[in-house]
Design an enzyme around this catalytic site. Structure first.
Site, PDB file in Angstrom:
ATOM      1  N   GLY A  24     -12.583  -6.455 -13.453  1.00  0.00           N
ATOM      2  CA  GLY A  24     -11.502  -5.485 -13.340  1.00  0.00           C
ATOM      3  C   GLY A  24     -10.951  -5.124 -14.698  1.00  0.00           C
ATOM      4  O   GLY A  24     -11.248  -5.769 -15.696  1.00  0.00           O
ATOM      5  N   VAL A  50     -11.246  -7.735 -17.596  1.00  0.00           N
ATOM      6  CA  VAL A  50     -11.567  -9.061 -17.076  1.00  0.00           C
ATOM      7  C   VAL A  50     -13.045  -9.121 -16.702  1.00  0.00           C
ATOM      8  O   VAL A  50     -13.546  -8.269 -15.959  1.00  0.00           O
ATOM      9  CB  VAL A  50     -10.694  -9.408 -15.851  1.00  0.00           C
ATOM     10  CG1 VAL A  50     -10.969 -10.821 -15.383  1.00  0.00           C
ATOM     11  CG2 VAL A  50      -9.214  -9.252 -16.181  1.00  0.00           C
ATOM     12  N   GLY A  66      -7.273  -2.964 -16.531  1.00  0.00           N
ATOM     13  CA  GLY A  66      -6.025  -2.240 -16.347  1.00  0.00           C
ATOM     14  C   GLY A  66      -5.685  -1.511 -17.624  1.00  0.00           C
ATOM     15  O   GLY A  66      -6.550  -1.316 -18.477  1.00  0.00           O
ATOM     16  N   TYR A  67      -4.432  -1.108 -17.781  1.00  0.00           N
ATOM     17  CA  TYR A  67      -3.996  -0.393 -18.977  1.00  0.00           C
ATOM     18  C   TYR A  67      -4.206  -1.234 -20.237  1.00  0.00           C
ATOM     19  O   TYR A  67      -4.461  -0.709 -21.303  1.00  0.00           O
ATOM     20  CB  TYR A  67      -2.502  -0.053 -18.865  1.00  0.00           C
ATOM     21  CG  TYR A  67      -2.202   1.081 -17.922  1.00  0.00           C
ATOM     22  CD1 TYR A  67      -3.224   1.795 -17.304  1.00  0.00           C
ATOM     23  CD2 TYR A  67      -0.888   1.460 -17.664  1.00  0.00           C
ATOM     24  CE1 TYR A  67      -2.950   2.842 -16.448  1.00  0.00           C
ATOM     25  CE2 TYR A  67      -0.606   2.512 -16.806  1.00  0.00           C
ATOM     26  CZ  TYR A  67      -1.630   3.201 -16.198  1.00  0.00           C
ATOM     27  OH  TYR A  67      -1.355   4.231 -15.353  1.00  0.00           O
ATOM     28  N   THR A  68      -4.082  -2.562 -20.092  1.00  0.00           N
ATOM     29  CA  THR A  68      -4.048  -3.413 -21.274  1.00  0.00           C
ATOM     30  C   THR A  68      -5.279  -4.303 -21.428  1.00  0.00           C
ATOM     31  O   THR A  68      -5.739  -4.533 -22.532  1.00  0.00           O
ATOM     32  CB  THR A  68      -2.796  -4.330 -21.207  1.00  0.00           C
ATOM     33  OG1 THR A  68      -1.683  -3.544 -20.795  1.00  0.00           O
ATOM     34  CG2 THR A  68      -2.504  -4.966 -22.540  1.00  0.00           C
ATOM     35  N   LYS A  69      -5.786  -4.811 -20.303  1.00  0.00           N
ATOM     36  CA  LYS A  69      -6.789  -5.869 -20.389  1.00  0.00           C
ATOM     37  C   LYS A  69      -8.043  -5.573 -19.578  1.00  0.00           C
ATOM     38  O   LYS A  69      -8.017  -4.794 -18.622  1.00  0.00           O
ATOM     39  CB  LYS A  69      -6.175  -7.185 -19.903  1.00  0.00           C
ATOM     40  CG  LYS A  69      -5.131  -7.749 -20.851  1.00  0.00           C
ATOM     41  CD  LYS A  69      -4.167  -8.690 -20.146  1.00  0.00           C
ATOM     42  CE  LYS A  69      -3.168  -7.939 -19.318  1.00  0.00           C
ATOM     43  NZ  LYS A  69      -2.345  -8.751 -18.462  1.00  0.00           N
ATOM     44  N   LYS A 122     -10.298 -12.890 -19.750  1.00  0.00           N
ATOM     45  CA  LYS A 122      -9.464 -11.711 -20.046  1.00  0.00           C
ATOM     46  C   LYS A 122      -9.456 -11.449 -21.532  1.00  0.00           C
ATOM     47  O   LYS A 122      -9.266 -12.363 -22.329  1.00  0.00           O
ATOM     48  CB  LYS A 122      -8.020 -11.980 -19.616  1.00  0.00           C
ATOM     49  CG  LYS A 122      -7.620 -11.319 -18.328  1.00  0.00           C
ATOM     50  CD  LYS A 122      -6.122 -11.350 -18.129  1.00  0.00           C
ATOM     51  CE  LYS A 122      -5.823 -11.284 -16.638  1.00  0.00           C
ATOM     52  NZ  LYS A 122      -4.395 -11.192 -16.356  1.00  0.00           N
ATOM     53  N   ASP A 128       6.165  -4.904 -13.577  1.00  0.00           N
ATOM     54  CA  ASP A 128       5.078  -4.080 -13.041  1.00  0.00           C
ATOM     55  C   ASP A 128       4.525  -4.797 -11.809  1.00  0.00           C
ATOM     56  O   ASP A 128       3.520  -5.486 -11.885  1.00  0.00           O
ATOM     57  CB  ASP A 128       4.009  -3.879 -14.111  1.00  0.00           C
ATOM     58  CG  ASP A 128       2.941  -2.898 -13.672  1.00  0.00           C
ATOM     59  OD1 ASP A 128       3.135  -2.235 -12.622  1.00  0.00           O
ATOM     60  OD2 ASP A 128       1.913  -2.789 -14.357  1.00  0.00           O
TER      61      ASP A 128
HETATM   62  N1  LIG Z   1      -8.615 -14.133 -12.480  1.00  0.00           N
HETATM   63  C1  LIG Z   1      -9.129 -12.977 -12.086  1.00  0.00           C
HETATM   64  N2  LIG Z   1     -10.212 -12.931 -11.283  1.00  0.00           N
HETATM   65  C2  LIG Z   1     -10.709 -11.751 -10.883  1.00  0.00           C
HETATM   66  N3  LIG Z   1     -10.220 -10.560 -11.226  1.00  0.00           N
HETATM   67  C3  LIG Z   1      -9.148 -10.522 -12.015  1.00  0.00           C
HETATM   68  C4  LIG Z   1      -8.541 -11.715 -12.493  1.00  0.00           C
HETATM   69  N4  LIG Z   1      -7.477 -11.367 -13.249  1.00  0.00           N
HETATM   70  C5  LIG Z   1      -7.426 -10.027 -13.236  1.00  0.00           C
HETATM   71  N5  LIG Z   1      -8.425  -9.502 -12.516  1.00  0.00           N
HETATM   72  C6  LIG Z   1      -8.663  -8.071 -12.283  1.00  0.00           C
HETATM   73  O1  LIG Z   1      -8.546  -7.378 -13.511  1.00  0.00           O
HETATM   74  C7  LIG Z   1      -7.577  -6.345 -13.431  1.00  0.00           C
HETATM   75  C8  LIG Z   1      -6.873  -6.210 -14.750  1.00  0.00           C
HETATM   76  O2  LIG Z   1      -6.171  -7.402 -15.083  1.00  0.00           O
HETATM   77  P1  LIG Z   1      -4.639  -7.333 -15.491  1.00  0.00           P
HETATM   78  O3  LIG Z   1      -4.225  -8.650 -15.987  1.00  0.00           O
HETATM   79  O4  LIG Z   1      -3.851  -6.769 -14.355  1.00  0.00           O
HETATM   80  O5  LIG Z   1      -4.686  -6.298 -16.720  1.00  0.00           O
HETATM   81  P2  LIG Z   1      -3.655  -5.155 -17.141  1.00  0.00           P
HETATM   82  O6  LIG Z   1      -2.524  -5.842 -17.848  1.00  0.00           O
HETATM   83  O7  LIG Z   1      -4.441  -4.270 -18.034  1.00  0.00           O
HETATM   84  O8  LIG Z   1      -3.192  -4.472 -15.884  1.00  0.00           O
HETATM   85  C9  LIG Z   1      -6.669  -6.742 -12.276  1.00  0.00           C
HETATM   86  O9  LIG Z   1      -6.123  -5.609 -11.646  1.00  0.00           O
HETATM   87  C10 LIG Z   1      -7.600  -7.507 -11.354  1.00  0.00           C
HETATM   88  O10 LIG Z   1      -8.239  -6.643 -10.433  1.00  0.00           O
END
Ligand SMILES: Nc1ncnc2c1ncn2[C@@H]1O[C@H](COP(=O)(O)OP(=O)(O)O)[C@@H](O)[C@H]1O
Ligand SMILES: *[C@@H]1O[C@H](CO)[C@@H](O)[C@H](O)[C@H]1NC(C)=O
Ligand SMILES: *[C@@H]1O[C@H](CO)[C@@H](O)[C@H](O)[C@H]1NC(C)=O
Ligand SMILES: *[C@@H]1O[C@H](CO)[C@@H](O)[C@H](O)[C@H]1NC(C)=O
Ligand SMILES: *[C@@H]1O[C@H](CO)[C@@H](O)[C@H](O)[C@H]1NC(C)=O
Ligand SMILES: *[C@@H]1O[C@H](CO)[C@@H](O)[C@H](O)[C@H]1NC(C)=O
Ligand SMILES: [Mg+2]
Length: 474
Positions: free
Chosen positions: A121, A128, A123-126, A142, A252
């Site tokens: 996955g 995974v 998002g805006y910042t990270k 991440k 958020d």
């Molecule tokens: N431990 C994990 N296992 C599986 N998928 C994950 C995990 N952590 C995050 N993700 C996926 O990655 C996406 C982005 O991670 P997230 O921390 O929300 O980043 P951002 O800060 O960019 O929103 C999440 O929306 C989720 O779907």
């Protein structure tokens, strides 16, 4: 043993999906060991843009410093060391990181032998990724999303890739320290980290792996599974209200900031968490705005919005989770309690403590079969009981919110409740109960309209409805 070459191969096969990691690895390979950002040129040479960037870096750093500190005394001892972005500071900071990482954690060395196997996955910042470590362990990794909105807007503003990498990395650093300080069954577990920029060019967090929360899928799950998600969320919010860092607000708050791990909801995105209530001068400073409702907290004599973080979290839990997951197909006996929760949280009429109490009550009533007391329990006498027997050649029928897509499998307290359900389904002629249990410890019962023969099965008991026995294919 996996070599970096091995890793490169895997990465290139996933290249389009995971550009950010490729960039990291390229840096690593070419041995680009740039100087620490902190060792930048003297401030007189700085352009206004660079000054602003440095200012922002300093602010982000200040934001996370308090999370490293456990007591007020430590805070006063630490402050001078964090006063400037310079080389000296960086060194001390690294010592701090190392002190925080216990020996058994996964670290930079383990990550150098990893294999990227999937994209989980972004998002805006990270971003995974699913990676396999040399020991064969599969984890979620991440890192900063170089293609993400955060990075892009920083590059637009400052046109400084190195500085922007550093700036966005602070969000991940913040998340890592929050994951260290806030530990709860409904927060994803931090299994390790690597912040050695010399090795891989970025900050990385190693997490237990989950799957994205898919609301549409959850809606089709049995009530018991949906209740589990809401209960986990309430337990988490109760913890956050009384956490070691004070009351924590999730700014958020959306389903995509959570993942599912073996049926349990876990928070994964913590970079937008805020510890401590906002400051205020008047009650009007403590306004909480949502699209359909506004609330106000009280400004305390100490000048903080009392309970605002908790209110924000709880209303978000209501509007993103409870509304969808809780009411539909609630077992009749639990409906009054569930209605009370929906009414109270929708109006923020009760605290998280009280909400958790009601949730735990519901769980207790459900697990203990208390609600069966007023049921006609003698109906079990309408069934012939065949212990140590299973069925074969089943004629299945489908029922709403079944645990199995093929047939009708429901969670029951005991055989009496299963008999009540069978009686209420016109097709049902028999059911069987095996040792299989749900997360609450309740039994799974399979209902069917017939079977061709009986087979020995020590773990199973078959209940055949006498009045329908002649109609059943025996
Ligand atoms: N431990 C994990 N296992 C599986 N998928 C994950 C995990 N952590 C995050 N993700 C996926 O990655 C996406 C982005 O991670 P997230 O921390 O929300 O980043 P951002 O800060 O960019 O929103 C999440 O929306 C989720 O779907
Ligand atoms: C931590 O260290 C990094 C470099 O390793 C530095 O850029 C950052 O400012 C430091 N921040 C804090 C709060 O420790
Ligand atoms: C919430 O408050 C804002 C600002 O005071 C106002 O503009 C808005 O109409 C209010 N919304 C609702 C639903 O009351
Ligand atoms: C919840 O609110 C509705 C409508 O306001 C009301 O009819 C119902 O009685 C309330 N239920 C409980 C349990 O408070
Ligand atoms: C809520 O519960 C926690 C722990 O169970 C307790 O420490 C806290 O004081 C309670 N808060 C209120 C407002 O009762
Ligand atoms: C099922 O539980 C109810 C309520 O506790 C009890 O009255 C009944 O006898 C139980 N039935 C069986 C088959 O154990
Ligand atoms: Mg996110």
């Amino acid at each position: 043993m996996s070599s970096p070459r091995n890793l490169c191969f895997t990465v290139s096969s996933l290249a389009l999906m995971i550009i950010s990691l490729t960039v990291i690895l390229k840096k690593w390979h070419c041995g680009l060991r740039e100087k620490d950002f902190g060792d930048a040129a003297p401030s007189m040479d700085l352009t206004p843009g660079r000054k602003r960037l440095l200012q922002q870096l300093r602010e982000r750093q200040q934001e996370i410093v308090p999370f490293y500190i456990t007591s007020q005394q430590e805070l006063s001892e630490m402050k001078p060391k964090f006063s400037s972005v310079d080389g000296e500071h960086t060194k001390r900071n690294k010592t701090l990181w190392n002190a925080k990482t216990s020996g058994s954690d996964i670290g930079c060395n383990d990550l150098s032998g990893m294999t990227v196997v999937d994209f989980l996955g972004a998002g805006y910042t990270k971003t995974v990724l699913k990676v396999i470590l040399p020991q064969g362990v599969s984890v979620a990794l991440k890192s900063v999303n170089d293609q993400g909105t955060d990075m892009r807007s920083c590059l637009e503003d400052f046109k400084d890739p190195r500085g922007c990498q550093e700036l966005v990395s602070f969000k991940l650093r913040k998340e890592i320290v929050l994951l260290q300080r806030l530990q709860h069954p409904n927060i994803v577990k931090l299994r390790g980290q690597c912040q050695d920029s010399a090795l891989a060019g970025g900050v990385m967090a190693v997490l237990e792996q989950g799957t994205p929360v898919q609301m549409i899928q959850l809606l089709q799950r049995p009530w018991e599974e949906r209740f589990r998600v809401c209960l986990g969320l309430v337990r988490l919010l109760h913890y956050l209200s009384n956490s070691p860092l004070g009351s924590v607000a999730l700014l958020d708050f959306q389903p995509r900031q959570f993942v599912m791990v073996s049926g349990e909801l876990k928070l994964t995105d913590l970079d937008d968490a805020n510890a401590g209530e906002p400051a205020c001068q008047a009650h009007s400073d403590c306004l909480l705005r949502f699209p359909l409702r506004n609330f106000t907290a009280l400004c305390s004599p100490h000048g903080i919005c009392e309970g605002l973080n908790e209110m924000r979290n709880l209303y978000n839990a209501y509007r993103y989770f409870f509304i969808y997951l809780l009411p539909h197909q609630t077992p009749a006996a639990l409906k009054p309690l569930v209605d009370q929760i929906m009414n109270a949280t929708g109006e923020l009429k009760q605290s998280i403590n009280k909400t958790l109490e009601v949730f735990e009550d519901i769980l207790h009533v459900y697990k203990s079969g208390m609600y069966l007391r007023n049921m006609p329990i003698s109906i079990i006498k309408d069934y012939a009981v065949l212990k140590g027997i299973g069925t074969a050649g089943n004629m299945e029928y489908k029922c709403w919110l079944s645990y199995s897509h093929q047939g009708c499998v429901l969670s029951v307290y005991n055989a009496t409740e299963a008999a009540l359900i069978c009686n209420s389904h016109p097709q049902c002629t028999s059911f069987s109960v095996s040792g299989q249990k749900t997360w609450t410890g309740r039994l799974l019962a399979s209902f069917r309209s017939g079977f061709s023969h009986l087979v020995p099965d020590v773990s199973s008991t078959v209940y055949v409805r006498r009045s329908k026995a002649s109609a059943a294919v025996l």
